[in-house]
Design a protein around this motif. Structure first.
Motif, PDB file in Angstrom:
ATOM      1  N   VAL A   1      59.477  56.462  94.234  1.00 43.06           N
ATOM      2  CA  VAL A   1      58.798  56.287  92.948  1.00 43.06           C
ATOM      3  C   VAL A   1      57.654  55.297  93.168  1.00 43.06           C
ATOM      4  N   PRO A   2      56.534  55.461  92.456  1.00 42.66           N
ATOM      5  CA  PRO A   2      55.356  54.630  92.742  1.00 42.66           C
ATOM      6  C   PRO A   2      55.611  53.128  92.691  1.00 42.66           C
ATOM      7  N   SER A   3      56.437  52.668  91.748  1.00 40.50           N
ATOM      8  CA  SER A   3      56.683  51.224  91.652  1.00 40.50           C
ATOM      9  C   SER A   3      57.363  50.698  92.906  1.00 40.50           C
ATOM     10  N   ALA A   4      58.278  51.473  93.468  1.00 44.77           N
ATOM     11  CA  ALA A   4      58.932  51.061  94.719  1.00 44.77           C
ATOM     12  C   ALA A   4      57.955  51.146  95.882  1.00 44.77           C
ATOM     13  N   ARG A   5      57.119  52.170  95.897  1.00 45.68           N
ATOM     14  CA  ARG A   5      56.123  52.316  96.971  1.00 45.68           C
ATOM     15  C   ARG A   5      55.155  51.132  96.985  1.00 45.68           C
ATOM     16  N   VAL A   6      54.760  50.665  95.806  1.00 42.69           N
ATOM     17  CA  VAL A   6      53.846  49.527  95.729  1.00 42.69           C
ATOM     18  C   VAL A   6      54.477  48.288  96.349  1.00 42.69           C
TER      19      VAL A   6
END
Length: 517
Positions: free
Chosen positions: A441-446
């Motif tokens: 998920v993008p928040s984890a990727r960031v």
């Protein structure tokens, strides 16, 4: 028992389906080479922020907003957005276009310059409105950026759909009712978008200097939410205590416009204490709960293109809902243009299913429950123990998300069958992959990208911004497109100058007339 709406839609043919109409508005801060918010005026090479059809500013002089025309394909829309980005990047000099939703380094309210729109009355009104936001909420909240996705369906669809459901209203009233039908289901499911696309789990320490919060320390200059998906949409982002009394749950057009009208004409004591003028200068349009309709913060809005001097409420009441604006999207910091193709295709699928699913009216109890679900995913969406309330039962966020994605599969197959490709099934598979591996998920990727790089939010955001700038500058623009953008900028400056020359009404009279209209 009658056929469901999905069953009615399945009876359409490929020749009857003409697809979606779509556009995007993408915000982003201009930032200096050191990662600090730009103090320079809006570049004249980008034209007039008041009159340019593609490049304007939002709250701050440093907060650019790029606007595409309306397209009937995702590819066409994204190509247009990329062209606008290339032109902007060509004209930024040493500055960069900030890649993340949460802002760069700031030094309090005074470091955020309020947008200027010239001396024409309409330009001064836009500036006064922003002054009002400053005195009401402070400027920090207004430095946050996002992407707004606009979607509509053509009248050819609505005519067929009205026949299919057996509705006898005027087409205008039918379309408005159906868009609000969609919006009610969007409210029920919007938490899913925050899980799948929330990309602001961290922020620069300067954003919360002197503010009480419950974030965790990531690095010396960065705070983050351990399980947050979108700090932009949480308590530290867009919020408004005065608006909590509005209770807008989007059941129908009339209650929506009536509630907004009442808010614009209902005095709010704290704003009355501030007053309309300070040192002879206007600092807010009025002292009501809302100055104008756009001050109301929501994840989705029903919209209608306005005529000159027309207010959004007037446009909606006279000509009905024209399109839906999805406002809860964080910028995708991994994309040079802040959004991506799979995301847009999924949104089309998601919104169409909102239209085709049962959508009873939302009562006050459900409204509160939906707000709780949404805020829980915003603040704790990556916590595997998080549960949401669905149909009176407590369900884990992963199970609730999987169930929503499962229900989209038949519609994806139907649309792909009509189009003869794999667009929607592929977009759906991309979202399933995020549930299969929560680190995707993008928040984890960031957070993972920041940790791997050994950078805080400020340094990583600047690195991504520079990388995107180099990519877009290397691509460049064809000569004819560059010339077209330059002409657009010149014409917008000339249009603003003409407005200022012809505008001879005193501003206080103009403002009073605007309030009364």
């Amino acid at each position: 028992m009658g056929e469901s709406r999905h069953q009615l839609f399945q009876q359409f043919t490929a020749s009857q389906w003409t697809g979606f109409r779509k556009g995007v508005e993408k915000e982003g801060l201009r930032v200096d080479r050191n990662g600090f918010i730009a103090q320079t005026p809006h570049p004249s090479s980008l034209g007039s922020a008041l009159t340019h059809p593609r490049i304007t500013t939002d709250y701050s002089e440093a907060l650019l907003e790029l606007i595409t025309p309306v397209f009937d394909t995702t590819r066409g829309m994204l190509d247009s957005l990329r062209d606008i980005h290339r032109f902007v990047q060509h004209n930024l000099g040493d500055e960069v276009f900030w890649a993340t939703s949460m802002p760069c380094e700031l030094e309090g309210d005074e470091s955020i310059p309020i947008a200027e729109y010239g001396t024409a009355n309409i330009g001064r009104l836009k500036h006064v409105y922003r002054q009002g936001l400053a005195v009401r909420y402070g400027r920090m909240m207004q430095s946050i950026a996002g992407a707004h996705y606009n979607l509509s369906l053509p009248d050819s669809f609505w005519n067929l759909w009205q026949q299919a459901v057996g509705d006898q209203q005027s087409l205008q009233d039918f379309k408005s009712d159906q868009y609000f039908w969609l919006i009610r289901n969007f409210r029920r499911r919007s938490w899913l978008l925050m899980l799948l696309f929330g990309a602001s789990p961290a922020l620069d320490a300067s954003f919360v200097a002197g503010v009480r919060h419950d974030l965790s320390r990531f690095s010396e200059d960065t705070w983050y939410g351990r399980h947050a998906t979108s700090l932009r949409m949480g308590d530290l982002g867009y919020h408004n205590n005065a608006q909590a009394s509005l209770n807008i749950c989007f059941n129908e057009l009339k209650t929506y416009t009536d509630t907004l009208f009442r808010a614009i004409h209902t005095p709010w004591p704290p704003y009355e204490e501030i007053g309309i003028q300070r040192d002879g200068q206007f600092i807010q349009i009025n002292t009501s709960v809302l100055q104008i309709e756009n001050e109301y913060y929501s994840a989705v809005r029903p919209k209608r293109t306005t005529e000159p001097q027309e207010k959004p409420i007037q446009a909606l009441e006279s000509r009905g809902v024209e399109y839906i604006e999805v406002r809860c999207l964080d910028l995708d910091p991994f994309s040079p243009v802040g959004v991506n193709e799979s995301q847009i295709d999924f949104l089309d699928l998601f919104l169409m299913d909102c239209l085709l699913s049962d959508s009873p009216r939302i009562d006050d109890e459900e409204c509160d429950r939906l707000d709780d679900n949404y805020q829980d995913v915003v603040s704790r969406g990556r916590d595997p123990k998080l549960t949401l309330c669905r149909a009176g039962e407590s369900v884990t966020v992963d199970d609730a998300a999987a169930a929503l994605l499962d229900r989209l599969e038949p519609l994806a197959e139907q649309l792909d069958g009509w189009n003869g490709d794999n667009t929607y099934r592929s977009a759906l598979a991309d979202q399933r992959a995020k549930l299969a591996d929560p680190l995707q998920v993008p928040s984890a990727r960031v957070l993972d990208a920041m940790e791997r790089a050994g950078m805080g939010h400020r340094e990583w955001g600047l690195e991504m911004s520079r990388r995107h700038q180099q990519t877009l500058r290397d691509e460049g623009l064809p000569d004819e497109l560059m010339a077209a953008f330059e002409k657009m900028s010149e014409e917008s400056l000339a249009e603003q100058a003409a407005m200022e020359q012809s505008d001879d009404q005193p501003f206080d009279e103009f403002l009073e007339q605007y309030r009364r209209s």
